[in-house]
Scaffold this active site. Structure first.
Site, PDB file in Angstrom:
ATOM      1  CD  GLU A  64       5.548  12.406 -36.598  1.00 46.08           C
ATOM      2  OE1 GLU A  64       5.889  12.086 -35.458  1.00 46.08           O
ATOM      3  OE2 GLU A  64       4.282  12.774 -36.380  1.00 46.08           O
ATOM      4  CG  ASP A  86       5.411  19.870 -37.793  1.00 45.51           C
ATOM      5  OD1 ASP A  86       4.386  19.285 -37.919  1.00 45.51           O
ATOM      6  OD2 ASP A  86       6.280  19.771 -37.020  1.00 45.51           O
ATOM      7  CG  ASP A 112      12.719  35.573 -30.669  1.00 46.65           C
ATOM      8  OD1 ASP A 112      13.528  35.660 -31.411  1.00 46.65           O
ATOM      9  OD2 ASP A 112      12.805  36.154 -29.746  1.00 46.65           O
ATOM     10  CG  ASP A 172      15.122  35.039 -26.236  1.00 40.80           C
ATOM     11  OD1 ASP A 172      14.296  35.767 -27.003  1.00 40.80           O
ATOM     12  OD2 ASP A 172      15.292  35.096 -24.772  1.00 40.80           O
ATOM     13  CG  ASP A 226      10.872  35.957 -24.679  1.00 38.03           C
ATOM     14  OD1 ASP A 226      11.673  35.210 -25.264  1.00 38.03           O
ATOM     15  OD2 ASP A 226       9.497  35.886 -25.422  1.00 38.03           O
ATOM     16  CG  ASP A 277       2.257  16.171 -35.697  1.00 36.43           C
ATOM     17  OD1 ASP A 277       3.365  15.863 -35.350  1.00 36.43           O
ATOM     18  OD2 ASP A 277       1.090  15.986 -34.707  1.00 36.43           O
ATOM     19  CG  HIS A 310      10.644  17.813 -32.410  1.00 42.87           C
ATOM     20  ND1 HIS A 310      10.667  17.351 -33.603  1.00 42.87           N
ATOM     21  CD2 HIS A 310       9.398  17.470 -31.963  1.00 42.87           C
ATOM     22  CE1 HIS A 310       9.168  16.971 -34.056  1.00 42.87           C
ATOM     23  NE2 HIS A 310       8.394  17.282 -32.887  1.00 42.87           N
ATOM     24  CG  ASP A 311       8.902  13.921 -31.172  1.00 47.82           C
ATOM     25  OD1 ASP A 311       8.369  14.927 -30.509  1.00 47.82           O
ATOM     26  OD2 ASP A 311       8.087  13.962 -32.184  1.00 47.82           O
TER      27      ASP A 311
HETATM   28  C1  NOJ Z   1       4.521  14.213 -33.231  1.00 51.70           C
HETATM   29  C2  NOJ Z   1       5.260  15.334 -32.951  1.00 51.70           C
HETATM   30  O1  NOJ Z   1       6.553  15.353 -33.297  1.00 51.70           O
HETATM   31  C3  NOJ Z   1       5.243  15.291 -31.347  1.00 51.70           C
HETATM   32  O2  NOJ Z   1       6.181  16.462 -30.885  1.00 51.70           O
HETATM   33  C4  NOJ Z   1       3.813  15.853 -30.723  1.00 51.70           C
HETATM   34  O3  NOJ Z   1       3.833  15.514 -29.508  1.00 51.70           O
HETATM   35  C5  NOJ Z   1       2.775  14.614 -31.288  1.00 51.70           C
HETATM   36  N1  NOJ Z   1       3.120  14.398 -32.977  1.00 51.70           N
HETATM   37  C6  NOJ Z   1       1.449  15.099 -31.206  1.00 51.70           C
HETATM   38  O4  NOJ Z   1       1.385  16.118 -32.116  1.00 51.70           O
END
Ligand code: NOJ
Length: 561
Positions: A265, A98, A29, A21, A25, A203, A330-331
């Site tokens: 993905e 993405d 960014d 950041d 905030d 995605d 990130h998931d």
């Molecule tokens: C896959 C993404 O990696 C995830 O973070 C997102 O919640 C879902 N697709 C829906 O877009």
């Protein structure tokens, strides 16, 4: 193999919101990213994948896009992005975006128009269905994100019809059957390429097409995932016939026209069905990001599983396709916590071992931010501290069904996507040096022990190890194009393999366990002369004659020809 730059590249995933950041905030960014480009350059990565940074209400942290051609003001401006792109390019770093076009935000102009009337020009950009005779939802499909009554359909008063959303009620699915929508998406992608980006991560691309006619699923409701009889059944909307034609159309209209890389993905893609998506003759995608090894903190539980999956994906590559390597994103939860050991004693060794597995098996490695310093999972005490929509949704359902709040958090925390989304730990100062304000999500309490600055101050730095590992990819042809052969098949803790091409043979030996292990190399290996080129335990004797490995020890050798 027709060599492309991305075969020998290393991709670094940036979750901008949690990276750095610059303006206090509490939200990462683009200026923050720019300030860290020299560090990424030093690490040696070749390409950045930005998770969505477009204007978004942030219902799903940017995967709900309200305007595909702008940058969210919290991250900066389009001019900032242009500047970042120039800076990255001048450092030899490419940038991929993405692309989230299975759905948009309900605040996107297209949806605002679409819901106005049945004859609105944008009506068919989304999927609308009339209610059943009794006024109920068009079918029994459930949505992934637990919201409302659990259905994937949401009634809209204005026109008396339901719209379809596989994810949040605020993320309506786009209608890929409708040609003007497809054209609109292609225009948008070409616009980003004109701006200078180097490719795309698509995605959930396998979910663009839905089962025609929207029949009920026969799948039984699952206690944890389904509610009110609505059933989450990914087979109704994943890899549906005609999906390959759609991806090929994107190739013809966009990807094939320029120099750009594409990573799909691949929800629902595995080694058994991947090849048609990634074989160059098919003209679809360059790579598919699969979940055969890592999925939200599960899988990859044993060396056998690792060997089985790697062998199968190596076959996909042998047949002309390509693959990716990663263990976190990130998931997911943090790789060292899921697949290694995040205790003080073994965190560093196991983080490095996992790095070796990712970077020396066939395919393009993807590094997720923080992995290069061994960032770990987090556990918050209160549900209010969680942000991940799965965690929050499942928590509500579990508590409603009688599970105590404590137990619900205990069960959900290890797999929460928030594990990966805590702010990057730059140093040991307040908020880990991520922000001078209040971070949008709590910093991992281990930040004083685990941060880039302290990591680099030590001889056994994970960051320095990753640098060496990434550099090896540039100097070792066997890592990029070598055949993969496993040794010690069936062994419960040793993961060992050779990578071999005409120019070079490498050998990896890893002790995937917290106990020492003795081993005996097969004669055809032991008889060769090997030079150790990387190890996570520099103190041990660099000789293959040694027949034991310490906990989480890993070594890479090169055959001296
Ligand atoms: C896959 C993404 O990696 C995830 O973070 C997102 O919640 C879902 N697709 C829906 O877009």
């Amino acid at each position: 193999m027709d060599k492309k730059w991305w075969h020998s590249a290393v991709v670094y995933e940036i979750y901008c919101k949690s990276f750095c950041d610059s303006d206090g905030d509490g939200i990462g960014d683009l200026r923050g990213v720019m300030s860290k480009l020299p560090m990424l350059k030093e690490l040696g990565i070749n390409c950045i994948w930005f998770t969505p940074i477009y204007t978004s209400p942030q219902v799903d942290n940017g995967y709900d896009v309200a305007d595909y051609r702008s940058i969210d003001p919290a991250y900066g401006t389009l001019d900032d992005f242009r500047e970042l792109l120039d800076m990255a390019h001048s450092m030899g770093i490419r940038v991929i975006m993405d692309v989230v076009v299975n759905h948009s935000s309900d605040e996107h102009e297209w949806f605002r128009e679409s819901r106005k009337s049945k004859d609105n020009p944008y009506r068919n950009y989304y999927i609308w269905q009339p209610p059943k005779e009794d006024g109920s939802e068009p079918n029994n499909w459930g949505s992934y994100f637990r919201e409302g009554n659990g259905s994937a359909w949401e009634f809209d008063e204005a026109t008396g019809e339901y719209y379809f959303h596989q994810y949040s009620i605020k993320m309506p699915d786009l209608n890929w059957e409708y040609e003007p929508l497809r054209r609109e998406v292609c225009d948008m992608l070409n616009w980003w390429l004109d701006l200078g980006v180097d490719g795309f991560r698509l995605d959930v691309f396998t979910r663009f097409k839905k089962t025609p006619g929207f029949p009920d699923t026969q799948k039984k409701p699952n206690e944890l995932l389904d509610r009110n009889g609505f059933v989450v059944d990914q087979s109704m909307c994943t890899n549906i016939e005609g999906i390959h034609e759609i991806i090929h159309e994107l190739y013809t209209e966009v990807f094939g026209k320029r120099e750009c890389v594409t990573v799909g993905e691949g929800a629902g893609v595995w080694y058994g069905n991947a090849l048609p998506y990634v074989h160059p003759d098919r003209e679809e995608l360059d790579m598919v990001y699969h979940f055969d090894l890592a999925y939200r903190g599960r899988l990859f539980i044993s060396p056998d599983q690792f060997r089985r999956v790697q062998k199968k994906w190596a076959e996909v590559i042998e047949q002309g396709g390509w693959s990716v390597q990663y263990l976190s994103n990130h998931d997911s939860a943090r790789q060292v916590s899921c697949y290694g050991c995040d205790s003080e004693a073994y965190r560093k060794a196991s983080a490095k071992l996992l790095g070796v597995l990712v970077h020396t098996t066939p395919g393009t490695p993807f590094v997720y931010q923080g992995e290069e310093i061994g960032m770990t999972n987090v556990k918050y005490e209160a549900i209010e501290d969680y942000n991940c929509r799965y965690t929050v949704g499942d928590y509500g359902a579990m508590v409603a069904s009688g599970v105590s709040p404590r137990e619900a958090i205990d069960r959900l925390a290890p797999q929460s996507r928030d594990n990966a989304r805590t702010p990057y730990q730059w140093d040991g100062t307040e908020n880990a040096g991520f922000t001078s304000g209040k971070p949008w999500i709590k910093v991992n309490p281990r930040y004083e022990e685990i941060n880039l600055e302290s990591d680099r101050a030590n001889d056994d730095s994970i960051f320095e190890f990753y640098k060496k590992l990434i550099a090896l990819r540039k100097s070792c042809p066997a890592i990029v194009e070598g055949d993969l052969t496993f040794l010690f098949d069936g062994h419960e803790s040793i993961i060992s393999y050779t990578r071999s091409c005409e120019a070079q043979t490498l050998l990896v030996i890893a002790n995937y366990s917290g106990d020492p292990v003795d081993f005996e190399l097969p004669e055809e290996i032991a008889g060769g002369k090997w030079n150790r080129i990387l190890s996570n335990t520099e103190s041990s004797s660099p000789s293959l004659a040694r027949r034991s490995l310490t906990p989480w020890e890993v070594e890479i050798y090169e055959l001296v020809k």
